[in-house]
Design a protein around this motif. Structure first.
Motif, PDB file in Angstrom:
ATOM      1  N   LEU A  60      21.445  -3.383   8.467  1.00  0.00           N
ATOM      2  CA  LEU A  60      21.471  -3.567   7.007  1.00  0.00           C
ATOM      3  C   LEU A  60      20.414  -4.567   6.524  1.00  0.00           C
ATOM      4  CD1 LEU A  60      25.316  -3.631   6.486  1.00  0.00           C
ATOM      5  CD2 LEU A  60      23.760  -1.996   5.421  1.00  0.00           C
ATOM      6  N   GLY A  61      19.765  -5.225   7.463  1.00  0.00           N
ATOM      7  CA  GLY A  61      18.719  -6.184   7.086  1.00  0.00           C
ATOM      8  C   GLY A  61      19.261  -7.569   6.795  1.00  0.00           C
ATOM      9  N   ILE A  62      20.530  -7.837   7.158  1.00  0.00           N
ATOM     10  CA  ILE A  62      21.090  -9.155   6.855  1.00  0.00           C
ATOM     11  C   ILE A  62      21.247 -10.042   8.091  1.00  0.00           C
ATOM     12  CG2 ILE A  62      22.238  -8.563   4.676  1.00  0.00           C
ATOM     13  CD1 ILE A  62      24.772  -7.955   6.131  1.00  0.00           C
ATOM     14  N   GLN A  63      20.914  -9.516   9.251  1.00  0.00           N
ATOM     15  CA  GLN A  63      20.976 -10.333  10.461  1.00  0.00           C
ATOM     16  C   GLN A  63      19.720 -10.061  11.292  1.00  0.00           C
ATOM     17  OE1 GLN A  63      23.495 -12.739  11.692  1.00  0.00           O
ATOM     18  NE2 GLN A  63      21.509 -13.034  12.665  1.00  0.00           N
ATOM     19  N   PRO A  64      18.657 -10.861  11.042  1.00  0.00           N
ATOM     20  CA  PRO A  64      17.421 -10.589  11.791  1.00  0.00           C
ATOM     21  C   PRO A  64      17.650 -10.748  13.295  1.00  0.00           C
ATOM     22  CG  PRO A  64      17.101 -12.294  10.102  1.00  0.00           C
ATOM     23  CD  PRO A  64      18.563 -12.029  10.183  1.00  0.00           C
ATOM     24  N   PRO A  65      17.278  -9.748  14.101  1.00  0.00           N
ATOM     25  CA  PRO A  65      17.477  -9.882  15.543  1.00  0.00           C
ATOM     26  C   PRO A  65      16.421 -10.798  16.141  1.00  0.00           C
ATOM     27  CG  PRO A  65      16.373  -7.815  15.061  1.00  0.00           C
ATOM     28  CD  PRO A  65      16.633  -8.473  13.745  1.00  0.00           C
ATOM     29  N   GLN A  66      16.758 -11.406  17.254  1.00  0.00           N
ATOM     30  CA  GLN A  66      15.773 -12.301  17.878  1.00  0.00           C
ATOM     31  C   GLN A  66      14.632 -11.537  18.528  1.00  0.00           C
ATOM     32  OE1 GLN A  66      18.568 -14.535  20.155  1.00  0.00           O
ATOM     33  NE2 GLN A  66      18.619 -16.163  18.642  1.00  0.00           N
ATOM     34  N   GLU A  67      14.936 -10.335  18.972  1.00  0.00           N
ATOM     35  CA  GLU A  67      13.871  -9.480  19.527  1.00  0.00           C
ATOM     36  C   GLU A  67      14.085  -8.055  19.056  1.00  0.00           C
ATOM     37  OE1 GLU A  67      13.730  -9.531  23.794  1.00  0.00           O
ATOM     38  OE2 GLU A  67      13.317 -11.665  23.881  1.00  0.00           O
ATOM     39  N   GLY A  68      13.008  -7.295  18.985  1.00  0.00           N
ATOM     40  CA  GLY A  68      13.102  -5.870  18.676  1.00  0.00           C
ATOM     41  C   GLY A  68      12.835  -5.565  17.215  1.00  0.00           C
ATOM     42  N   GLN A  69      12.931  -4.266  16.902  1.00  0.00           N
ATOM     43  CA  GLN A  69      12.581  -3.802  15.552  1.00  0.00           C
ATOM     44  C   GLN A  69      13.629  -2.839  15.005  1.00  0.00           C
ATOM     45  OE1 GLN A  69       8.777  -1.949  16.577  1.00  0.00           O
ATOM     46  NE2 GLN A  69       7.893  -3.110  14.881  1.00  0.00           N
ATOM     47  N   VAL A  70      13.753  -2.846  13.674  1.00  0.00           N
ATOM     48  CA  VAL A  70      14.556  -1.826  12.989  1.00  0.00           C
ATOM     49  C   VAL A  70      13.615  -1.139  12.011  1.00  0.00           C
ATOM     50  CG1 VAL A  70      16.546  -1.369  11.513  1.00  0.00           C
ATOM     51  CG2 VAL A  70      16.648  -3.232  13.170  1.00  0.00           C
ATOM     52  N   GLN A  73      12.646   4.721   7.795  1.00  0.00           N
ATOM     53  CA  GLN A  73      11.567   5.614   7.351  1.00  0.00           C
ATOM     54  C   GLN A  73      10.208   5.070   7.785  1.00  0.00           C
ATOM     55  OE1 GLN A  73      12.725   5.786   3.170  1.00  0.00           O
ATOM     56  NE2 GLN A  73      13.424   7.881   3.511  1.00  0.00           N
ATOM     57  N   GLY A  74      10.164   4.574   8.992  1.00  0.00           N
ATOM     58  CA  GLY A  74       8.911   4.108   9.572  1.00  0.00           C
ATOM     59  C   GLY A  74       8.543   2.671   9.236  1.00  0.00           C
ATOM     60  N   ASN A  75       9.277   2.035   8.287  1.00  0.00           N
ATOM     61  CA  ASN A  75       8.952   0.645   7.924  1.00  0.00           C
ATOM     62  C   ASN A  75       9.839  -0.344   8.675  1.00  0.00           C
ATOM     63  OD1 ASN A  75       7.054   1.108   5.743  1.00  0.00           O
ATOM     64  ND2 ASN A  75       8.814   1.923   4.608  1.00  0.00           N
ATOM     65  N   ASP A  76       9.237  -1.370   9.234  1.00  0.00           N
ATOM     66  CA  ASP A  76      10.003  -2.437   9.867  1.00  0.00           C
ATOM     67  C   ASP A  76      10.715  -3.219   8.762  1.00  0.00           C
ATOM     68  OD1 ASP A  76      10.872  -4.853  10.970  1.00  0.00           O
ATOM     69  OD2 ASP A  76       9.279  -4.847  12.483  1.00  0.00           O
ATOM     70  N   ILE A  77      12.064  -3.142   8.725  1.00  0.00           N
ATOM     71  CA  ILE A  77      12.783  -3.727   7.583  1.00  0.00           C
ATOM     72  C   ILE A  77      12.642  -5.248   7.504  1.00  0.00           C
ATOM     73  CG2 ILE A  77      14.443  -1.825   7.442  1.00  0.00           C
ATOM     74  CD1 ILE A  77      16.563  -3.703   8.572  1.00  0.00           C
ATOM     75  N   TYR A  78      12.352  -5.888   8.629  1.00  0.00           N
ATOM     76  CA  TYR A  78      12.210  -7.348   8.604  1.00  0.00           C
ATOM     77  C   TYR A  78      10.770  -7.792   8.345  1.00  0.00           C
ATOM     78  CZ  TYR A  78      17.045  -7.528  10.009  1.00  0.00           C
ATOM     79  OH  TYR A  78      18.419  -7.387  10.022  1.00  0.00           O
ATOM     80  N   LYS A  79       9.858  -6.809   8.211  1.00  0.00           N
ATOM     81  CA  LYS A  79       8.467  -7.190   7.922  1.00  0.00           C
ATOM     82  C   LYS A  79       7.999  -6.558   6.622  1.00  0.00           C
ATOM     83  CE  LYS A  79       6.945  -8.302  12.532  1.00  0.00           C
ATOM     84  NZ  LYS A  79       6.777  -7.581  13.772  1.00  0.00           N
ATOM     85  N   ALA A  80       8.909  -5.858   5.942  1.00  0.00           N
ATOM     86  CA  ALA A  80       8.515  -5.118   4.739  1.00  0.00           C
ATOM     87  C   ALA A  80       8.156  -6.068   3.589  1.00  0.00           C
ATOM     88  CB  ALA A  80       9.663  -4.213   4.315  1.00  0.00           C
ATOM     89  N   ASP A  81       7.266  -5.601   2.687  1.00  0.00           N
ATOM     90  CA  ASP A  81       6.932  -6.417   1.522  1.00  0.00           C
ATOM     91  C   ASP A  81       8.085  -6.362   0.518  1.00  0.00           C
ATOM     92  OD1 ASP A  81       6.650  -4.084  -0.123  1.00  0.00           O
ATOM     93  OD2 ASP A  81       4.685  -3.771   0.788  1.00  0.00           O
ATOM     94  N   LYS A  82       7.973  -7.171  -0.546  1.00  0.00           N
ATOM     95  CA  LYS A  82       9.083  -7.356  -1.480  1.00  0.00           C
ATOM     96  C   LYS A  82       9.542  -6.031  -2.113  1.00  0.00           C
ATOM     97  CE  LYS A  82      10.308 -10.709  -4.961  1.00  0.00           C
ATOM     98  NZ  LYS A  82       9.820 -11.512  -6.060  1.00  0.00           N
ATOM     99  N   LEU A  83       8.556  -5.214  -2.504  1.00  0.00           N
ATOM    100  CA  LEU A  83       8.865  -3.949  -3.173  1.00  0.00           C
ATOM    101  C   LEU A  83       9.608  -2.993  -2.231  1.00  0.00           C
ATOM    102  CD1 LEU A  83       8.082  -3.166  -6.104  1.00  0.00           C
ATOM    103  CD2 LEU A  83       6.412  -1.594  -5.086  1.00  0.00           C
ATOM    104  N   THR A  84       9.116  -2.918  -0.990  1.00  0.00           N
ATOM    105  CA  THR A  84       9.757  -2.042   0.006  1.00  0.00           C
ATOM    106  C   THR A  84      11.178  -2.545   0.294  1.00  0.00           C
ATOM    107  OG1 THR A  84       7.562  -1.840   0.986  1.00  0.00           O
ATOM    108  CG2 THR A  84       9.374  -0.910   2.238  1.00  0.00           C
ATOM    109  N   ARG A  85      11.335  -3.893   0.341  1.00  0.00           N
ATOM    110  CA  ARG A  85      12.671  -4.451   0.614  1.00  0.00           C
ATOM    111  C   ARG A  85      13.652  -4.093  -0.499  1.00  0.00           C
ATOM    112  NH1 ARG A  85      10.476  -9.298   2.559  1.00  0.00           N
ATOM    113  NH2 ARG A  85      11.103 -10.399   0.668  1.00  0.00           N
ATOM    114  N   LEU A  86      13.150  -4.100  -1.729  1.00  0.00           N
ATOM    115  CA  LEU A  86      13.971  -3.757  -2.886  1.00  0.00           C
ATOM    116  C   LEU A  86      14.448  -2.297  -2.781  1.00  0.00           C
ATOM    117  CD1 LEU A  86      14.546  -5.716  -5.272  1.00  0.00           C
ATOM    118  CD2 LEU A  86      12.981  -4.323  -6.628  1.00  0.00           C
TER     119      LEU A  86
END
Ligand code: ATP
Ligand code: MG
Length: 271
Positions: A60-70, A73-86
């Motif tokens: 859900l994007g509320i618990q950043p993992p210490q390793e790995g990626q989520v 639709q191809g976007n890393d949810i923990y690295k997405a820009d503000k608009l993508t996060r919205l």
């Protein structure tokens, strides 16, 4: 491209031990990888404390993992820009187990369901009300319920309101964390039926977290078993699950078979 891709996620809640990662014993999620395709449901089963809710929060994007990626639709949810996060926040919704604590007791059903619409869509008062009525009807309630407060609903009805709120913005993925677990068997099966219909109507995907194997099978296209932070196996069918030789799966399987009178063994003999 898959809707959701979880790639080698590792997590521990103890950040001080971050640098001792490889040796630490309190890992909550260990090397978790799987995908959820659009319009499908992954059922995640496992015993209490296995890490299911933690994995849900990571997705859900509320618990950043210490390793790995989520990847959503191809976007890393923990690295997405503000608009993508919205946008991600619209597309990813959640329904929890406790329907009462998920809502504000001072809000009416209309206010509860309107909240996401107010945050994301600029509708007129009339349009918004029409949307809320449509949503209420979609989950088996109606216009007469608009002005009711949470305490005026049963647990099952309130869970329908939580579902109406979750689908209000037409999300792509809903994390259902023990969403039917506290309901009686009949209400549980009606809500599962509603969730199946919504999945088909809107092409929704679910991560269906539960400790109830039967509920998981009734709605899931794929079943994953999480045990002590590890996704031990993924099954595409009931047959695969029932023929697995994995000792943990065997235990889970025995636990449901034991519920059935035909498979119960007598522990006490009549004198
Ligand atoms: N915020 C937190 N801080 C520290 N530890 C946590 C936190 N949340 C969960 N844990 C720990 O992580 C482990 C996994 O918890 P989690 O809630 O993910 O399990 P679960 O599989 O959802 O269990 P249940 O079926 O009982 O809901 C547990 O040992 C729990 O105590
Ligand atoms: Mg949990």
């Amino acid at each position: 491209m898959s809707l959701l891709e979880v790639k080698q996620v590792n997590h521990s809640y103890d950040s001080k031990k971050l640098f001792k990662w490889k040796n630490q014993s309190n890992k909550i999620l260990i090397d978790i990888s799987f995908v959820i395709e659009e319009g499908t449901c992954l059922g995640l089963i496992g015993t209490s404390g296995a890490g299911k809710s933690t994995l849900g929060k990571v997705i859900l994007g509320i618990q950043p993992p210490q390793e790995g990626q989520v990847l959503f639709q191809g976007n890393d949810i923990y690295k997405a820009d503000k608009l993508t996060r919205l946008k991600l926040r619209r597309d990813l919704q959640v329904v929890f187990q406790d329907s009462y604590s998920s809502v504000n007791p001072r809000m009416t059903a209309e206010q509860i369901i309107s909240e996401p619409l107010e945050n994301y869509e600029k509708l007129t008062v009339g349009e918004q009300r029409r949307r809320v009525i449509e949503l209420l009807e979609r989950v088996g309630l109606n216009e007469n319920d608009l002005k009711k407060f949470p305490h005026q609903f049963s647990g099952g009805q309130l869970q329908r309101i939580n579902i109406a709120r979750a689908i209000a913005l037409k999300p792509k993925l809903i994390v259902l964390d023990e969403s039917v677990s506290s309901l009686d068997m009949v209400t549980q099966s009606l809500i599962l039926q509603l969730l199946s219909e919504l999945k088909d109507d809107f092409g929704l995907s679910y991560l269906f977290i539960t400790h109830d194997i039967k509920a998981a099978f009734s709605i899931s296209d794929q079943i994953g078993v999480l045990e002590k932070g590890e996704l031990i196996e993924l099954y595409d069918s009931k047959d695969q699950f029932f023929s697995s030789k994995h000792p943990i799966v065997k235990q889970l399987r025995d636990s449901i078979l034991a519920e059935h009178p035909r498979f119960r063994t007598l522990t006490t003999k009549a004198n």
